[in-house]
Each structure stands twice: as structure tokens, then as C-alpha cells.
Design an enzyme around this catalytic site. Sequence first.
Site, PDB file in Angstrom:
ATOM      1  N   LYS A 280      12.312  13.349  71.338  1.00 57.31           N
ATOM      2  CA  LYS A 280      10.969  12.769  71.304  1.00 57.31           C
ATOM      3  C   LYS A 280      10.934  11.333  70.787  1.00 57.31           C
ATOM      4  CE  LYS A 280       8.498  17.169  70.872  1.00 57.31           C
ATOM      5  NZ  LYS A 280       7.460  17.918  70.156  1.00 57.31           N
TER       6      LYS A 280
ATOM      7  N   ASN B 298       6.250  13.068  73.918  1.00 62.56           N
ATOM      8  CA  ASN B 298       6.604  14.419  74.376  1.00 62.56           C
ATOM      9  C   ASN B 298       6.287  14.633  75.854  1.00 62.56           C
ATOM     10  OD1 ASN B 298       3.712  14.761  74.270  1.00 62.56           O
ATOM     11  ND2 ASN B 298       4.059  16.966  74.100  1.00 62.56           N
TER      12      ASN B 298
ATOM     13  N   ASP C  98       1.154  16.281  72.015  1.00 63.47           N
ATOM     14  CA  ASP C  98       1.339  17.182  70.877  1.00 63.47           C
ATOM     15  C   ASP C  98       0.191  17.097  69.882  1.00 63.47           C
ATOM     16  OD1 ASP C  98       3.683  18.502  71.523  1.00 63.47           O
ATOM     17  OD2 ASP C  98       4.986  17.079  70.487  1.00 63.47           O
TER      18      ASP C  98
ATOM     19  N   GLY D 142      10.305  15.188  61.821  1.00 59.31           N
ATOM     20  CA  GLY D 142      10.749  14.810  63.154  1.00 59.31           C
ATOM     21  C   GLY D 142       9.599  14.436  64.061  1.00 59.31           C
TER      22      GLY D 142
END
Length: 272
Positions: free
Chosen positions: A70, A91, A107, A131
Amino acid sequence: MNTDITYAEVIGDPIAQSKSPLIHKFWLERLDIKADYRACHVTPEELPGYIEQRRADPLWRGCNVTIPHKIAMLDLVADPGGVREKIGAMNTIVRQADGSLIGTNTDAAGFFAPIADIDWSGKHAVVIGAGGAARAVLFALKQAGVGEITIVARNGLKATGLLMQASAKGSVLPMDAQLPAADLLINASPLGMTGQAPLEVDLDPLPADALVYDLVYAPLKTGLLRAAKQRDLAVVDGLDMLIGQAALAFELFFGATPPMEDDDQLRKLLTA
């Protein structure tokens, strides 16, 4: 497999656990769209070559991006919406009619949809992980007016950078630290996922009205959610975010709105 129809993909390393093909194929069938959606295992070393290969394929509509690509994707495609500055992770990649590739992030909206009816203004949220998924979560929480965000992560420097990027008030804790008495706990890490190490966290400090949200969906009933239910805490599982972000990506890939009235059937398929 019909190789003469348009298609989209989900890429990651690993990728076998992904339920995205089930979701998109379900919607394609319901809408009678002649297209396909596939899972493709792509390692970090293969990622640049994969993008260049797909860029040249007029049948490829785009791809969803999962762990660990990502952030790396930011350097490989165009970013007209300023995703790098706003979230710092992509994403969803979409091929344009002229063959150019643009990246976005579904997301954040997918994560927030299941909890959007709650007023989070001034509340305290804890995010486990630093992350790509955590970046989207922080963006959504900041937009929702959350007052304080605590990040629990192995890499404290990276987590501090995420807080600064989100312009969020908060702090960073190591993985073995005791949780604060937060209103919302989110696991945005792969811990607890099939094939990954378990997530070991003591939920005792959370108040009785706290909500626990696990982005992991394989398995669906994670150890974190089981522990939360033992305390009678409200929970949200990873399928809610998965379906929400997939719906946004589906429209970008195939130009149609998913039949969300079939959600109950879709969840049964995903949990069978």
C-alpha cells in the site's frame, strides 16, 4: 478462464487469504456484468514489473492492493487526489482510458462506514499497527473529530510520524504496554490473521461502553473479538470494512453500483 473479458485483481504477498474475489464475483454475477476479478500473488520485488505489465493490458481495469504494497504503490502510479499527503497509502489502482494509472484509497471510507452513526467528537481511540491500513484509519478518525489517538506499534518512530502526518493529538505506546481507557480500540495490524502471530492484548482497561474493531477478516472471529465479547463489549468485524471498501472500488473498476441489498447473502457466502 475467459481471457477476452475485462478484469480487475487484488494483489498482495500473501494473497491466498483474500476474500475480495468472492465479493466482486458475487456482485458481477448479480449485475450480469461480463467481467472477472482475480487474486494475484505479487512479491515486493515483482511489484514494479507487475504494474508495467498491467499498464499495457487494455482489458485490465485495475487492482485492489493489500499487505505489503500500500505504501510502495505511491511511487508507481499517479496521485491526482493527493493520497500521499492525506493518507500516505494506496489500496486501489484504476486504469484510465488512455492507459494511465491512478491510485486512491477506499480503506478510510470503508473503515468508517460501520461506525459512522456514532459521535466520536472528542473521544479517545487506540490504533494497533502503523502500516498502510493504520494510515487510512487515522485519516478517518481525524475527519470524525476524534480528540485523542494512541498508536500501539513495534516501531515507535514510524508511529510518531503517522500522528504528525495526520495532525492528530495523541501518543505512541510499545506493543507490550497497558492499554489506556479508550472509547475505541482498532486492530489495524495483521496480528491475529491466519498465518500471523496472535494479537496479545489485555482489554481490562477499556470501559464497559468501549467498541472493539478488528480489521482482520481471516479468521472472522479473531482472538481480539472473542476477548471483547467475553467482556460484553461492542464489536465490529473485518468483513464490514472489507465489503465497504470493496463497494467503492467496484464502482471504479466496473462503473456500476454493487447491489448492497444482497449484503446478507454475501456475508453468508464469505463466512461459509
